[in-house]
Design a protein around this motif. Structure first.
Motif, PDB file in Angstrom:
ATOM      1  N   TRP A 103       0.855  -1.191   0.000  1.00 34.39           N
ATOM      2  CA  TRP A 103       0.000   0.000   0.000  1.00 34.39           C
ATOM      3  C   TRP A 103       0.885   1.233   0.000  1.00 34.39           C
ATOM      4  O   TRP A 103       1.723   1.394   0.881  1.00 34.39           O
ATOM      5  N   ARG A 104       0.715   2.107  -0.986  1.00 35.47           N
ATOM      6  CA  ARG A 104       1.556   3.301  -1.054  1.00 35.47           C
ATOM      7  C   ARG A 104       0.747   4.583  -0.921  1.00 35.47           C
ATOM      8  O   ARG A 104       1.293   5.648  -0.766  1.00 35.47           O
ATOM      9  N   ALA A 105      -0.595   4.496  -1.030  1.00 34.38           N
ATOM     10  CA  ALA A 105      -1.440   5.693  -0.981  1.00 34.38           C
ATOM     11  C   ALA A 105      -1.560   6.196   0.458  1.00 34.38           C
ATOM     12  O   ALA A 105      -1.294   5.460   1.407  1.00 34.38           O
ATOM     13  N   SER A 106      -1.962   7.453   0.600  1.00 35.95           N
ATOM     14  CA  SER A 106      -2.140   7.977   1.959  1.00 35.95           C
ATOM     15  C   SER A 106      -3.547   7.680   2.480  1.00 35.95           C
ATOM     16  O   SER A 106      -3.786   7.752   3.681  1.00 35.95           O
ATOM     17  N   ALA A 107      -4.462   7.338   1.572  1.00 39.68           N
ATOM     18  CA  ALA A 107      -5.832   7.004   1.995  1.00 39.68           C
ATOM     19  C   ALA A 107      -5.814   5.781   2.903  1.00 39.68           C
ATOM     20  O   ALA A 107      -5.015   4.870   2.707  1.00 39.68           O
ATOM     21  N   ALA A 108      -6.689   5.792   3.914  1.00 45.65           N
ATOM     22  CA  ALA A 108      -6.796   4.640   4.814  1.00 45.65           C
ATOM     23  C   ALA A 108      -8.274   4.327   5.019  1.00 45.65           C
ATOM     24  O   ALA A 108      -8.867   4.674   6.043  1.00 45.65           O
ATOM     25  N   PRO A 109      -8.914   3.672   4.026  1.00 42.38           N
ATOM     26  CA  PRO A 109     -10.356   3.417   4.131  1.00 42.38           C
ATOM     27  C   PRO A 109     -10.702   2.461   5.256  1.00 42.38           C
ATOM     28  O   PRO A 109      -9.884   1.639   5.667  1.00 42.38           O
ATOM     29  N   LEU A 110     -11.932   2.598   5.764  1.00 46.25           N
ATOM     30  CA  LEU A 110     -12.394   1.718   6.837  1.00 46.25           C
ATOM     31  C   LEU A 110     -13.005   0.440   6.279  1.00 46.25           C
ATOM     32  O   LEU A 110     -13.083  -0.568   6.962  1.00 46.25           O
ATOM     33  N   ARG A 111     -13.463   0.534   5.041  1.00 47.56           N
ATOM     34  CA  ARG A 111     -14.093  -0.636   4.427  1.00 47.56           C
ATOM     35  C   ARG A 111     -13.172  -1.223   3.357  1.00 47.56           C
ATOM     36  O   ARG A 111     -12.674  -0.494   2.494  1.00 47.56           O
ATOM     37  N   ILE A 112     -12.989  -2.525   3.370  1.00 45.28           N
ATOM     38  CA  ILE A 112     -12.189  -3.215   2.357  1.00 45.28           C
ATOM     39  C   ILE A 112     -12.783  -2.944   0.976  1.00 45.28           C
ATOM     40  O   ILE A 112     -12.065  -2.762   0.000  1.00 45.28           O
ATOM     41  N   THR A 113     -14.125  -2.866   0.925  1.00 42.05           N
ATOM     42  CA  THR A 113     -14.808  -2.676  -0.352  1.00 42.05           C
ATOM     43  C   THR A 113     -14.613  -1.267  -0.920  1.00 42.05           C
ATOM     44  O   THR A 113     -14.991  -1.010  -2.054  1.00 42.05           O
TER      45      THR A 113
END
Lengths: 164, 132
Positions: A103-113
């Motif tokens: 993972w290289r993006a700064s986004a950190a989503p809570l949902r896998i989907t």
């Protein structure tokens, strides 16, 4: 005379592209880890995360996502999934240790989907929208409906069986 | 009553540890219920049964645990299988105090939007332990 140069150029360009992909350009940096799940898993993770849903493999999300999820278990997608401090610490540490290593993006989503890799792998070209509505599938969180080995971190595409 | 339960557990060769622990868990709720309400008399399986099926909003305990606590339940949102809640069908139920408290905390919050009283917890156990 010109052809070999063009071939060489194309070859080196595609080699560069492959290298960039390996270094996380794929899915705009939102790629799942490899391996998705270590051979040796944590018993508390299995028991606690697996009591209401599939215990999702740690490599499906980056470390920052796991930290956020584990810090908000009292309001976990509409349910109270709170743990005591010791259990929470143990499971968080294990998830973070084995989180996505690509993972290289700064986004950190809570949902896998919500991750770019998930959406690409399950877009309308891959999975018809009607499939998601089938009673045996019902939810995008129901990995096991099509990936029988999901609880073991096995999402190999040769073992996908989409229920009718 | 306690002796009778232990004796019948032995006779049926159920895991004695689990039964002894269930009694201990319920006795702890009894002590707490007396503290919370000086007028408390005893737990009631009838009240526990009503509590089990009573809807709060559109959810009850039975929504996930099923109409019969002796059968498997199904998580309303994820569809995940839930093992039976009645100790007669699943001997390990209510035998681990911290696990019991963990689930009462979560599920009372989810269903009732508040913590349960010790009396409600004891009634609930009385109902489930009464199912043979």
């Amino acid at each position: 005379m010109k052809t070999p140069i063009v071939i060489a150029l194309v070859l080196s360009l595609s080699a560069l592209a492959a290298q960039a992909g390996e270094h996380g350009d794929k899915y705009a940096g939102e790629s799942r880890g490899k391996p998705l799940q270590p051979a040796q898993t944590n018993a508390k993770w299995q028991q606690e995360c697996g009591s209401c849903h599939t215990a999702f493999a740690p490599g499906l999300l980056p470390a920052a996502s796991w930290r956020k999820i584990m810090a908000g278990l009292d309001k976990h997608f509409g349910a109270d999934a709170s743990l005591n401090a010791a259990e929470n610490q143990e499971i968080t540490a294990w998830l973070v240790e084995h989180a996505s290593n690509r993972w290289r993006a700064s986004a950190a989503p809570l949902r896998i989907t919500d991750t770019a890799w998930f959406q690409r792998k399950h877009d309308a070209h891959e999975i018809s929208p009607a499939v998601w509505k089938r009673p045996a599938v019902k939810s995008r969180a129901n990995c096991q409906a099509c990936h029988a080995g999901a609880d073991k971190g096995d999402f190999n595409e040769h073992r996908i069986r989409i229920p009718k | 009553m306690k002796k009778l339960l232990i004796a019948s557990a032995l006779a049926l060769s159920l895991p004695l540890g689990a039964v002894a622990n269930q009694i201990q868990v319920q006795e702890a709720y009894r002590a707490a219920a007396k503290q919370e309400n000086p007028g408390f008399k005893d737990f009631s399986a009838t009240r526990g049964q009503a509590f089990y099926s009573a809807k709060s909003g559109d959810t009850a305990c039975a929504t996930c645990h099923g109409d019969s606590p002796k059968a498997h339940g199904k998580h309303a949102k994820t569809g995940k299988d839930i093992l039976p809640l009645a100790p007669s069908a699943n001997a390990q139920r209510f035998s681990d105090a911290s696990k019991v408290e963990k689930w009462f905390k979560r599920n009372c919050n989810d269903v009732l939007k508040r913590a349960c009283t010790s009396e409600e917890k004891g009634d609930f156990m009385a109902y489930l332990l009464s199912l043979k």
